[in-house]
Design a protein around this motif. Structure first.
Motif, PDB file in Angstrom:
ATOM      1  N   MET A  35     -40.284  53.460  15.476  1.00 46.47           N
ATOM      2  CA  MET A  35     -40.237  54.492  16.492  1.00 46.47           C
ATOM      3  C   MET A  35     -41.368  55.489  16.248  1.00 46.47           C
ATOM      4  O   MET A  35     -41.495  56.021  15.142  1.00 46.47           O
ATOM      5  N   GLU A  75     -41.526  60.653  19.340  1.00 46.94           N
ATOM      6  CA  GLU A  75     -40.226  60.322  19.927  1.00 46.94           C
ATOM      7  C   GLU A  75     -39.092  60.613  18.953  1.00 46.94           C
ATOM      8  O   GLU A  75     -38.024  61.079  19.338  1.00 46.94           O
ATOM      9  N   ALA A  76     -39.342  60.357  17.652  1.00 46.39           N
ATOM     10  CA  ALA A  76     -38.303  60.604  16.658  1.00 46.39           C
ATOM     11  C   ALA A  76     -38.012  62.083  16.485  1.00 46.39           C
ATOM     12  O   ALA A  76     -36.945  62.458  15.995  1.00 46.39           O
ATOM     13  N   PRO A 128     -35.002  65.045  21.165  1.00 45.40           N
ATOM     14  CA  PRO A 128     -33.676  64.514  21.491  1.00 45.40           C
ATOM     15  C   PRO A 128     -33.774  63.202  22.270  1.00 45.40           C
ATOM     16  O   PRO A 128     -34.827  62.845  22.814  1.00 45.40           O
ATOM     17  N   VAL A 129     -32.672  62.485  22.332  1.00 47.02           N
ATOM     18  CA  VAL A 129     -32.610  61.222  23.062  1.00 47.02           C
ATOM     19  C   VAL A 129     -32.912  61.480  24.545  1.00 47.02           C
ATOM     20  O   VAL A 129     -32.353  62.405  25.144  1.00 47.02           O
ATOM     21  N   PRO A 139     -28.158  57.853  28.321  1.00 52.34           N
ATOM     22  CA  PRO A 139     -29.406  57.677  27.576  1.00 52.34           C
ATOM     23  C   PRO A 139     -30.258  56.568  28.188  1.00 52.34           C
ATOM     24  O   PRO A 139     -29.727  55.534  28.618  1.00 52.34           O
ATOM     25  N   ARG A 190     -30.852  62.547  17.793  1.00 51.97           N
ATOM     26  CA  ARG A 190     -30.901  61.134  17.397  1.00 51.97           C
ATOM     27  C   ARG A 190     -30.055  60.903  16.149  1.00 51.97           C
ATOM     28  O   ARG A 190     -30.347  61.461  15.085  1.00 51.97           O
ATOM     29  N   SER A 210     -27.885  61.050   8.159  1.00 49.08           N
ATOM     30  CA  SER A 210     -28.171  61.963   9.258  1.00 49.08           C
ATOM     31  C   SER A 210     -27.952  63.397   8.801  1.00 49.08           C
ATOM     32  O   SER A 210     -26.964  63.709   8.148  1.00 49.08           O
ATOM     33  N   THR A 262     -28.105  65.771  11.238  1.00 45.15           N
ATOM     34  CA  THR A 262     -27.833  66.467  12.495  1.00 45.15           C
ATOM     35  C   THR A 262     -26.706  67.492  12.405  1.00 45.15           C
ATOM     36  O   THR A 262     -26.743  68.492  13.124  1.00 45.15           O
ATOM     37  N   ASP A 283     -36.276  68.024  17.895  1.00 43.12           N
ATOM     38  CA  ASP A 283     -35.110  67.749  17.063  1.00 43.12           C
ATOM     39  C   ASP A 283     -35.525  67.951  15.606  1.00 43.12           C
ATOM     40  O   ASP A 283     -36.228  67.116  15.032  1.00 43.12           O
TER      41      ASP A 283
END
Length: 480
Positions: free
Chosen positions: A1, A5-6, A9-10, A120, A154, A160, A162, A177
């Protein structure tokens, strides 16, 4: 990825579910099973037949909704609601209540029904295939003006960070993110304050135990194991640099400095480390302001380009003075003045103008300058709590070594003192370091990253009922 993009957010798409009216329930069952579509819900809709039975069964007031149920499942066929109530099938009633609530949000024209929502981008083909099997279609729609898509950070496949971000709040859909950078910064700050190879190894063992679900009563906290593991590794690395293994036992050489012997160096290093984190937060905040409002607003924002220029100028100027490089100091002072002027212009534009606007701008500009200095110096707490941790470990070790040379009774007392002292210092310092690292993350760093509040993505997911449950608790019948 790709990394851009990483770091976002999605990506979301506005979608419409188009199905024949006779297939609405089948389509909703498939959507609920996929669990990756957030459907719009009817505002102020009256409770459906299943919700009424559920409330009656549970003896609850009408203020509670079907979403409050701990678990829910959906039957493949239309169930007999009276029979479900008689058999006290709470899970099936809850699933049916949620389905009826979503169905109320459908727009019906003739023989066709449509439901709108968010999905998504990567999941659109899979959901479209599932709907096609029910005779429906998933249609892509333009995003409505003035409405941002919901935010989904993500998720990591194995690790994670998050939860660190979502505990603070939901970032706007346009923002970056920062989960991974924020997580790494958190564990690094924790390690500086908790630097000890032995203590870090204990944290790492605890994280691995939590990862495999031990102890069972803490299984619900298993998603926090990356924080414990990262903090343990960071503490071990910092402990190796400090030469600390359950205190200054002499088992490890000092690779960098001993906190108790070089507190000034540790303090300077902590402030420089914090300044680097603040500069990165300013840069990410500038990117967020551009993505949120464009260059026109971001250029003058204190948490945008103007603030970044101001802080970068201060950093260059301070470095030039410390290293005796006059050109760097002059360049830094110039950048500082330009950044501060842009911040002042942005603050003034937000006022009503005139003398009152000038006074308000002056006060707020003074606050920006003061906060910049205090936020930078706030990272001195990394050194302060690192020194506290080293001092406590040193106290325990000195007491242990002093008792160990007094015969068998002394050895027993030394073992007891080392065990109790290590447990107390470990628990106290781990709690303090964890709270202080979180405080620095939220107040010093995240306050520069985020200004707008996003809306979390809440996909509708209800698993299908087991075949045995369907056979014993659900009786297919015609609707109504």
């Amino acid at each position: 990825m790709p990394w851009p993009e990483a770091m976002t957010p999605v990506r979301m798409r506005r979608v419409a579910v188009i199905v024949p009216q006779v297939a609405v329930r089948d389509a909703l069952v498939r959507i609920a099973e996929e669990g990756c579509v957030e459907l719009d819900r009817a505002e102020e809709a009256a409770p459906g037949a299943a919700a009424v039975r559920l409330q009656r069964l549970r003896g609850r007031a009408t203020t509670g909704g079907p979403e409050d149920v701990v678990s829910a499942v959906l039957a493949a066929d239309v169930p007999d609601l009276d029979l479900l109530e008689a058999r006290r099938s709470v899970e099936l009633l809850a699933g049916e209540a949620q389905l009826q609530e979503r169905a109320e949000g459908a727009v019906r024209r003739g023989e066709v029904a449509a439901l709108a929502g968010w999905c998504p981008v990567a999941e659109v083909p899979r959901v479209a295939d599932r709907l096609a099997a029910a005779g429906g279609a998933l249609v892509l729609l333009p995003s409505p003006r003035g409405t941002d898509p919901p935010t989904l950070l993500r998720p990591g496949r194995r690790v994670s960070f998050t939860p660190l971000v979502t505990t603070y709040g939901t970032p706007a859909y346009a923002d970056l993110d920062p989960s991974w950078p924020a997580g790494l910064a958190y564990v690094a700050m924790f390690g500086i304050m908790f630097g000890d190879v032995g203590h870090g190894a204990l944290l790492l063992c605890g994280a691995l135990a939590l990862r495999v679900g031990r102890p069972r009563r803490l299984a619900r906290l298993s998603r926090l194991w990356p924080f414990l593991a990262g903090a343990g590794v960071a503490a071990m690395l910092a402990g190796a640099a400090y030469g600390e293994f359950f205190g200054p036992t002499g088992l490890l050489p000092v690779l960098w400095l001993s906190p108790l012997d070089s507190p000034a160096r540790l303090l300077a290093a902590a402030v420089l480390f914090g300044a680097g984190l603040l500069a990165a937060a300013h840069a990410a905040g500038a990117v967020n302001r551009v993505r949120e409002s464009g260059w026109g607003m971001a250029l003058y924002a204190a948490s945008g380009c103007a603030g970044l220029l101001f802080y970068a100028g201060l950093a260059f100027g301070a470095a030039g003075l410390l290293l005796h490089r006059p050109p760097a100091a002059v360049a830094g002072a110039t950048l500082t003045v330009i950044g501060l002027a842009l911040v002042a212009l942005g603050l003034f534009r937000a006022t009503a103008g005139g003398g009152a606007g000038c006074a308000e701008t002056a006060v707020r500009l003074f606050d920006v300058v003061v906060r910049t200095g205090t936020n930078t110096l706030s990272f001195a707490r990394l050194a302060a709590f690192g020194l506290t941790h080293a001092a406590l470990a040193d106290l325990v070790w000195r007491g242990t070594s002093g008792l160990a040379g007094r015969g068998a009774a002394g050895v027993a007392a030394a073992v007891l003192l080392f065990t109790v002292g290590t447990v107390l210092s470990f628990g106290l310092e781990a709690l303090v370091a964890g709270v202080q690292a979180l405080r620095l993350e939220f107040y010093e760093l995240f306050s520069r990253l985020f200004e707008a509040e996003g809306r979390p993505f809440r996909p509708w997911h209800v698993p299908p009922a087991e075949p045995a449950d369907s056979a014993t608790k659900v009786i297919p019948c015609s609707p109504g």
